[in-house]
Structure formats: C-alpha cells, structure tokens
Design a protein around this motif. Structure first.
Motif, PDB file in Angstrom:
ATOM      1  N   ALA A  78       1.572  11.199  -6.510  1.00 33.19           N
ATOM      2  CA  ALA A  78       2.836  10.708  -5.938  1.00 33.19           C
ATOM      3  C   ALA A  78       3.657  11.872  -5.396  1.00 33.19           C
ATOM      4  O   ALA A  78       4.280  11.766  -4.324  1.00 33.19           O
ATOM      5  CB  ALA A  78       3.615   9.932  -6.998  1.00 33.19           C
ATOM      6  N   ARG A  79       3.675  12.983  -6.101  1.00 39.33           N
ATOM      7  CA  ARG A  79       4.423  14.157  -5.643  1.00 39.33           C
ATOM      8  C   ARG A  79       3.857  14.717  -4.345  1.00 39.33           C
ATOM      9  O   ARG A  79       4.586  15.230  -3.497  1.00 39.33           O
ATOM     10  CB  ARG A  79       4.403  15.236  -6.727  1.00 39.33           C
ATOM     11  CG  ARG A  79       5.491  15.086  -7.777  1.00 39.33           C
ATOM     12  CD  ARG A  79       5.653  16.354  -8.596  1.00 39.33           C
ATOM     13  NE  ARG A  79       4.508  16.573  -9.472  1.00 39.33           N
ATOM     14  CZ  ARG A  79       4.431  16.102 -10.721  1.00 39.33           C
ATOM     15  NH1 ARG A  79       5.422  15.371 -11.214  1.00 39.33           N
ATOM     16  NH2 ARG A  79       3.377  16.357 -11.451  1.00 39.33           N
ATOM     17  N   GLU A  80       2.523  14.601  -4.196  1.00 38.85           N
ATOM     18  CA  GLU A  80       1.859  15.145  -3.018  1.00 38.85           C
ATOM     19  C   GLU A  80       1.729  14.118  -1.891  1.00 38.85           C
ATOM     20  O   GLU A  80       1.183  14.424  -0.826  1.00 38.85           O
ATOM     21  CB  GLU A  80       0.474  15.675  -3.390  1.00 38.85           C
ATOM     22  CG  GLU A  80       0.483  16.853  -4.350  1.00 38.85           C
ATOM     23  CD  GLU A  80       1.128  18.089  -3.748  1.00 38.85           C
ATOM     24  OE1 GLU A  80       1.041  18.268  -2.508  1.00 38.85           O
ATOM     25  OE2 GLU A  80       1.727  18.883  -4.497  1.00 38.85           O
ATOM     26  N   GLY A  81       2.157  12.900  -2.142  1.00 35.87           N
ATOM     27  CA  GLY A  81       2.092  11.870  -1.113  1.00 35.87           C
ATOM     28  C   GLY A  81       0.690  11.339  -0.876  1.00 35.87           C
ATOM     29  O   GLY A  81       0.365  10.894   0.243  1.00 35.87           O
ATOM     30  N   VAL A  82      -0.135  11.365  -1.899  1.00 36.74           N
ATOM     31  CA  VAL A  82      -1.517  10.878  -1.792  1.00 36.74           C
ATOM     32  C   VAL A  82      -1.608   9.498  -2.447  1.00 36.74           C
ATOM     33  O   VAL A  82      -1.121   9.290  -3.552  1.00 36.74           O
ATOM     34  CB  VAL A  82      -2.506  11.848  -2.478  1.00 36.74           C
ATOM     35  CG1 VAL A  82      -3.921  11.273  -2.485  1.00 36.74           C
ATOM     36  CG2 VAL A  82      -2.490  13.203  -1.771  1.00 36.74           C
ATOM     37  N   GLN A  83      -2.245   8.567  -1.738  1.00 37.75           N
ATOM     38  CA  GLN A  83      -2.408   7.217  -2.272  1.00 37.75           C
ATOM     39  C   GLN A  83      -3.510   7.189  -3.337  1.00 37.75           C
ATOM     40  O   GLN A  83      -4.600   7.718  -3.121  1.00 37.75           O
ATOM     41  CB  GLN A  83      -2.779   6.253  -1.145  1.00 37.75           C
ATOM     42  CG  GLN A  83      -1.680   6.045  -0.121  1.00 37.75           C
ATOM     43  CD  GLN A  83      -0.483   5.314  -0.735  1.00 37.75           C
ATOM     44  OE1 GLN A  83      -0.651   4.357  -1.484  1.00 37.75           O
ATOM     45  NE2 GLN A  83       0.714   5.770  -0.408  1.00 37.75           N
ATOM     46  N   VAL A  84      -3.200   6.579  -4.481  1.00 44.49           N
ATOM     47  CA  VAL A  84      -4.203   6.453  -5.546  1.00 44.49           C
ATOM     48  C   VAL A  84      -4.279   5.005  -6.007  1.00 44.49           C
ATOM     49  O   VAL A  84      -3.304   4.247  -5.870  1.00 44.49           O
ATOM     50  CB  VAL A  84      -3.886   7.363  -6.752  1.00 44.49           C
ATOM     51  CG1 VAL A  84      -3.953   8.826  -6.384  1.00 44.49           C
ATOM     52  CG2 VAL A  84      -2.545   7.017  -7.371  1.00 44.49           C
ATOM     53  N   TYR A  85      -5.451   4.647  -6.528  1.00 43.61           N
ATOM     54  CA  TYR A  85      -5.607   3.297  -7.067  1.00 43.61           C
ATOM     55  C   TYR A  85      -6.374   3.371  -8.378  1.00 43.61           C
ATOM     56  O   TYR A  85      -7.484   3.913  -8.445  1.00 43.61           O
ATOM     57  CB  TYR A  85      -6.365   2.395  -6.084  1.00 43.61           C
ATOM     58  CG  TYR A  85      -6.482   0.974  -6.589  1.00 43.61           C
ATOM     59  CD1 TYR A  85      -5.402   0.100  -6.547  1.00 43.61           C
ATOM     60  CD2 TYR A  85      -7.681   0.522  -7.152  1.00 43.61           C
ATOM     61  CE1 TYR A  85      -5.492  -1.187  -7.038  1.00 43.61           C
ATOM     62  CE2 TYR A  85      -7.785  -0.769  -7.634  1.00 43.61           C
ATOM     63  CZ  TYR A  85      -6.690  -1.618  -7.582  1.00 43.61           C
ATOM     64  OH  TYR A  85      -6.776  -2.900  -8.074  1.00 43.61           O
ATOM     65  N   ASP A  86      -5.748   2.851  -9.428  1.00 45.53           N
ATOM     66  CA  ASP A  86      -6.335   2.841 -10.760  1.00 45.53           C
ATOM     67  C   ASP A  86      -7.176   1.572 -10.927  1.00 45.53           C
ATOM     68  O   ASP A  86      -6.636   0.467 -11.013  1.00 45.53           O
ATOM     69  CB  ASP A  86      -5.211   2.889 -11.809  1.00 45.53           C
ATOM     70  CG  ASP A  86      -5.730   3.034 -13.231  1.00 45.53           C
ATOM     71  OD1 ASP A  86      -6.944   2.899 -13.441  1.00 45.53           O
ATOM     72  OD2 ASP A  86      -4.908   3.275 -14.133  1.00 45.53           O
ATOM     73  N   ILE A  87      -8.490   1.729 -10.982  1.00 46.27           N
ATOM     74  CA  ILE A  87      -9.387   0.576 -11.034  1.00 46.27           C
ATOM     75  C   ILE A  87      -9.462  -0.052 -12.420  1.00 46.27           C
ATOM     76  O   ILE A  87      -9.496  -1.268 -12.568  1.00 46.27           O
ATOM     77  CB  ILE A  87     -10.798   0.983 -10.566  1.00 46.27           C
ATOM     78  CG1 ILE A  87     -10.767   1.335  -9.070  1.00 46.27           C
ATOM     79  CG2 ILE A  87     -11.827  -0.119 -10.825  1.00 46.27           C
ATOM     80  CD1 ILE A  87     -12.060   1.931  -8.542  1.00 46.27           C
ATOM     81  N   ILE A  88      -9.465   0.769 -13.459  1.00 47.53           N
ATOM     82  CA  ILE A  88      -9.726   0.245 -14.799  1.00 47.53           C
ATOM     83  C   ILE A  88      -8.516   0.224 -15.728  1.00 47.53           C
ATOM     84  O   ILE A  88      -8.437  -0.587 -16.656  1.00 47.53           O
ATOM     85  CB  ILE A  88     -10.885   1.046 -15.452  1.00 47.53           C
ATOM     86  CG1 ILE A  88     -11.503   0.242 -16.596  1.00 47.53           C
ATOM     87  CG2 ILE A  88     -10.414   2.411 -15.924  1.00 47.53           C
ATOM     88  CD1 ILE A  88     -12.779   0.860 -17.142  1.00 47.53           C
ATOM     89  N   GLY A  89      -7.551   1.111 -15.484  1.00 47.40           N
ATOM     90  CA  GLY A  89      -6.398   1.238 -16.378  1.00 47.40           C
ATOM     91  C   GLY A  89      -5.623  -0.056 -16.610  1.00 47.40           C
ATOM     92  O   GLY A  89      -5.382  -0.452 -17.762  1.00 47.40           O
ATOM     93  N   PRO A  90      -5.186  -0.744 -15.532  1.00 47.34           N
ATOM     94  CA  PRO A  90      -4.427  -1.988 -15.729  1.00 47.34           C
ATOM     95  C   PRO A  90      -5.191  -3.050 -16.518  1.00 47.34           C
ATOM     96  O   PRO A  90      -4.606  -3.780 -17.316  1.00 47.34           O
ATOM     97  CB  PRO A  90      -4.157  -2.460 -14.291  1.00 47.34           C
ATOM     98  CG  PRO A  90      -4.206  -1.218 -13.471  1.00 47.34           C
ATOM     99  CD  PRO A  90      -5.266  -0.374 -14.111  1.00 47.34           C
TER     100      PRO A  90
END
Length: 269
Positions: A78-90
């Motif tokens: 988030a600080r670097e402005g990169v999109q991430v997606y957590d597949i398993i955490g939620p």
C-alpha cells in the motif's frame, strides 16, 4: 492482446495461487505472465518482490498463511502503490470465525495432505495386487507380510493396514504347496504369522461354506484337516522366526493395532 504481469507469492510451492490467478485471468483478454515466487520465509523477500512489481506495474497475488507476513505485504505494498490480493487469508479468517477453531498457520499443508493421500492409494493398490500370494514378487517389496492359513483375516488386515499407508502382501499357507522362496528372504521383522484356535477356525469355515451354499462337511471345515494346516503354519513361522499374532478372538482393528505397535517399535530401535 495486452500482457499483464502478476507475481504469485507463496510460503509454499505456490501452485494453488497460480491456479486461481490463471482461472481469473482467463476471463480477460490478457496474455497471462505469471511469475511465481515460492517458499517465501522473510520480509526481505517480500520487500524485494514489491519493488520489482512496482517497477513492472504488476500486481501481486499471494497465499501466505502466517498473519504477520500477510500484514507486512499488504501494508508495504500500500505504501508503494502496488496492488495486492490475498487469496487465502480472508477464507482462513472466515473459517476461524465460523468454527471458533484456531488455524495451524503452517505452510504447505495442502501439499502434505495430497502426498499422504496418494501414499494411501498406492498402499491400497499394493494390497490388492499382492493379495493371497498371487504374485510372490510383492513379498520383497512389502513393508509388512502377513502369513496364515485360509480364513485368518489376511485380506481385511492387509486393507486396514494399507489405510495406514503401509504396503502389505499376504501369503496363504497350505500343506500341499511350498511357500514361495521369497518368504524366506524377507527380513523376519516384516513378517507376521496369524495364529487361530482350531475350533474357532472350524466354526468360521463352516459358516463360510454355508454362505456359498456348500455342505459344512467338506474337508475345508474338517477339524483334523485344520489341525494339519495349523501344524504346517507353525513349522513355517518357526523357520522364518517371525512374530505370531493370535487372531482367534480379535477384531480386525485389534489385530492391526498389535501389528502396528510391533512394527513401529521395531523401526524405532
């Protein structure tokens, strides 16, 4: 057609994450450029991946089971402005909320479970292939070899132990037929003789004949014949020097547990 770079980050192999990403990207007119980063164990690697993803205008999809690793990746990205997606955490969190159970937070458990499953299937197929002495070559390949006269539960015991991921071969003993030579070459620690009370075996065989629609007066259920077979059995197990389990009044599970305990104790020596 555009190409979209996706970094797949995992604390295990990363196969699950890659499959999910490919399935999702298949819905778009993108050429998938998936770059897998497996076995991530430290934040330094995560920081490096974020930096590379930023320079390539890529996104990061990840399966990290440890909460602190997930938090670090999400916050740093988030600080670097990169999109991430957590597949398993939620999903882990949802299951925890629903069941009240505590996650193990151990990477690679799916792969481990898959390996255990395939070991079990292999052992079951082995037990079927080398059941009832049909192929003596299995004796030398087996973890455990069961020997005994007819109707001493060799086959069900083989199948039960196979579900414990042990490769089991079983060999029937008949006075008129010499045992396969392989039986005398296998380490005696792997062999288990199945002993039974002659009167008990007589009852079992009579019931077996009845279910087949045959007379219970056949030689198969003759008490003198049974005693002869058991004397032959005793001679063979004495020659091998293997352990003998009395299965006369034991359920399959009981006999299997006795064999398992002896087998495991011998391996630990």
């Amino acid at each position: 057609m555009n190409s979209q770079i996706v970094y797949v980050v995992s604390d295990s192999v990363g196969e699950t994450a890659e499959l999910v990403v490919r399935a999702a990207m298949g819905q778009f007119l993108f050429v998938p450029d998936i770059r897998r980063v497996p076995y991530v164990e430290d934040t330094g690697t995560l920081k490096e991946v974020i930096s590379i993803a930023k320079s390539n205008q890529a996104m990061i999809c990840f399966t990290l089971v440890k909460p602190w690793m997930r938090s670090y990746l999400v916050e740093e990205a988030a600080r670097e402005g990169v999109q991430v997606y957590d597949i398993i955490g939620p999903l882990i969190e949802q299951i925890q909320s629903q069941t009240g159970a505590t996650p193990r937070y151990e990477p690679g458990l799916v792969r481990l479970l898959d390996e255990e499953y395939f070991k079990k299937i292999e052992a079951i197929e082995f037990a079927v292939k080398y059941d009832d002495g049909r192929d003596p070559r299995g004796i030398l390949k087996a973890d455990i070899v069961l020997i005994g006269v007819s109707r001493t539960s060799k086959t069900p015991l083989s199948q039960y132990l196979a579900h414990k991921r042990l490769k089991v071969a079983n060999v029937p003993l008949v006075p008129e037929v010499d045992p396969p030579e392989e039986l005398y070459r296998v380490p005696k620690e792997k062999c288990f003789g199945l002993k039974i009370d002659p009167e008990k075996l007589n009852d079992i065989r009579k019931e077996r004949l009845k279910t087949l629609g045959l007379s219970d007066g056949a030689t198969y259920a003759n008490i003198e014949r049974i005693k002869e077979e058991l004397r032959h059995f005793e001679a063979i197990v004495d020659r091998i020097g293997c352990k003998v389990i009395d299965v006369s009044n034991k359920a399959i599970e009981e006999s299997a547990n006795v064999i398992l305990n002896i087998y495991q104790n011998q391996r630990s020596l």
